[in-house]
Design a protein around this motif. Structure first.
Motif, PDB file in Angstrom:
ATOM      1  N   ARG A  50       6.867   5.356 -10.904  1.00  0.00           N
ATOM      2  CA  ARG A  50       6.400   5.749 -10.695  1.00  0.00           C
ATOM      3  C   ARG A  50       5.875   6.964 -12.470  1.00  0.00           C
ATOM      4  O   ARG A  50       5.867   8.062 -12.679  1.00  0.00           O
ATOM      5  N   PRO A  56       0.640  -1.172   0.301  1.00  0.00           N
ATOM      6  CA  PRO A  56       0.533   0.238   0.048  1.00  0.00           C
ATOM      7  C   PRO A  56       0.619   1.612   0.058  1.00  0.00           C
ATOM      8  O   PRO A  56       0.580   2.244  -0.727  1.00  0.00           O
ATOM      9  N   ASP A  57       1.849   1.580   0.904  1.00  0.00           N
ATOM     10  CA  ASP A  57       2.203   2.070   0.310  1.00  0.00           C
ATOM     11  C   ASP A  57       3.751   2.744  -0.989  1.00  0.00           C
ATOM     12  O   ASP A  57       3.412   3.640  -0.794  1.00  0.00           O
ATOM     13  N   GLN A  58       3.350   1.281  -0.916  1.00  0.00           N
ATOM     14  CA  GLN A  58       4.691   1.535  -2.429  1.00  0.00           C
ATOM     15  C   GLN A  58       3.542   2.297  -3.472  1.00  0.00           C
ATOM     16  O   GLN A  58       3.642   3.406  -4.301  1.00  0.00           O
ATOM     17  N   GLU A  78       1.062   6.799  -7.575  1.00  0.00           N
ATOM     18  CA  GLU A  78       0.327   6.998  -7.706  1.00  0.00           C
ATOM     19  C   GLU A  78      -0.107   8.134  -7.573  1.00  0.00           C
ATOM     20  O   GLU A  78      -0.395   9.117  -8.078  1.00  0.00           O
ATOM     21  N   SER A  79       0.648   8.962  -5.734  1.00  0.00           N
ATOM     22  CA  SER A  79       0.287  10.217  -5.856  1.00  0.00           C
ATOM     23  C   SER A  79       0.782  11.330  -6.580  1.00  0.00           C
ATOM     24  O   SER A  79       2.206  10.749  -7.629  1.00  0.00           O
ATOM     25  N   ARG A 106       0.705   3.974  -2.968  1.00  0.00           N
ATOM     26  CA  ARG A 106       0.772   5.204  -2.927  1.00  0.00           C
ATOM     27  C   ARG A 106       1.685   6.231  -3.240  1.00  0.00           C
ATOM     28  O   ARG A 106       1.729   8.112  -3.871  1.00  0.00           O
ATOM     29  N   ALA A 107       3.595   6.128  -2.901  1.00  0.00           N
ATOM     30  CA  ALA A 107       3.750   6.860  -3.506  1.00  0.00           C
ATOM     31  C   ALA A 107       4.446   6.607  -5.468  1.00  0.00           C
ATOM     32  O   ALA A 107       4.484   8.018  -5.524  1.00  0.00           O
TER      33      ALA A 107
END
Length: 165
Positions: free
Chosen positions: A37, A7-9, A14-15, A11-12
């Motif tokens: 990214r 989940p953290d990856q 997709e933000s 988020r990084a």
């Protein structure tokens, strides 16, 4: 085979609309996350590779990241059926070698070399790499500071005492 991100990856990856700092331990997938990214920024947002600033801490990591991005762009180009999208990918591949994917010190050095005149630095400046020269300059700087301090102490002794004891 699709990569499964934490989940953290995710988020990084997709933000959007903000700067991003990814900090994690060695072997945790930072390079994979940053490559994904960058690829998504290029493919989904049609961002040109020369509009990105990607900073890593080592030259090896910067080189690896650039190579991975290049490989992913080549893979996408092989799969692409849309002519305009293929042209876009070819432009990105042509620019990847000059994209700013580097270490912080390389980026700063590049900025200084480009804008030396704005900060009043001689354009022929160089970076010290010789350990002996570095140590000699450190010793000279320390001696200058000590001499300046001692001269100020001497001046203070010559002045009359400014107030009551």
């Amino acid at each position: 085979m699709a990569v499964k991100y934490t989940p953290d990856q995710a988020r990084a990856i997709e933000s959007r609309g903000q700067d991003l700092l990814v900090s994690a331990s060695a072997g945790s997938g930072k390079t994979s996350v940053l490559v994904e990214r960058v690829i998504r920024e290029i493919m989904d947002d049609h961002l040109e590779v020369n509009q990105l600033l990607v900073i890593t801490f080592t030259r090896a990591a910067a080189s690896e990241m650039k190579q991975r991005i290049k490989q992913r762009l080549q893979d996408r180009l092989q799969e692409e059926t849309d002519a305009s999208q293929a042209d876009f990918l070819r432009r990105q591949l042509a620019e990847i070698d000059t994209a700013i994917i580097s270490t912080i010190d390389s980026f700063c050095l590049d900025v200084i070399r480009r804008f030396y005149f704005a900060i009043d630095i001689d354009p022929d400046f160089s970076i010290l790499t010789d350990a002996t020269q570095i140590e000699l300059l450190k010793e000279r700087a320390l001696r200058d500071v000590e001499n300046g301090y001692l001269q100020n102490e001497d001046q203070a002794k010559k002045r009359p005492f400014p107030g009551p004891l």
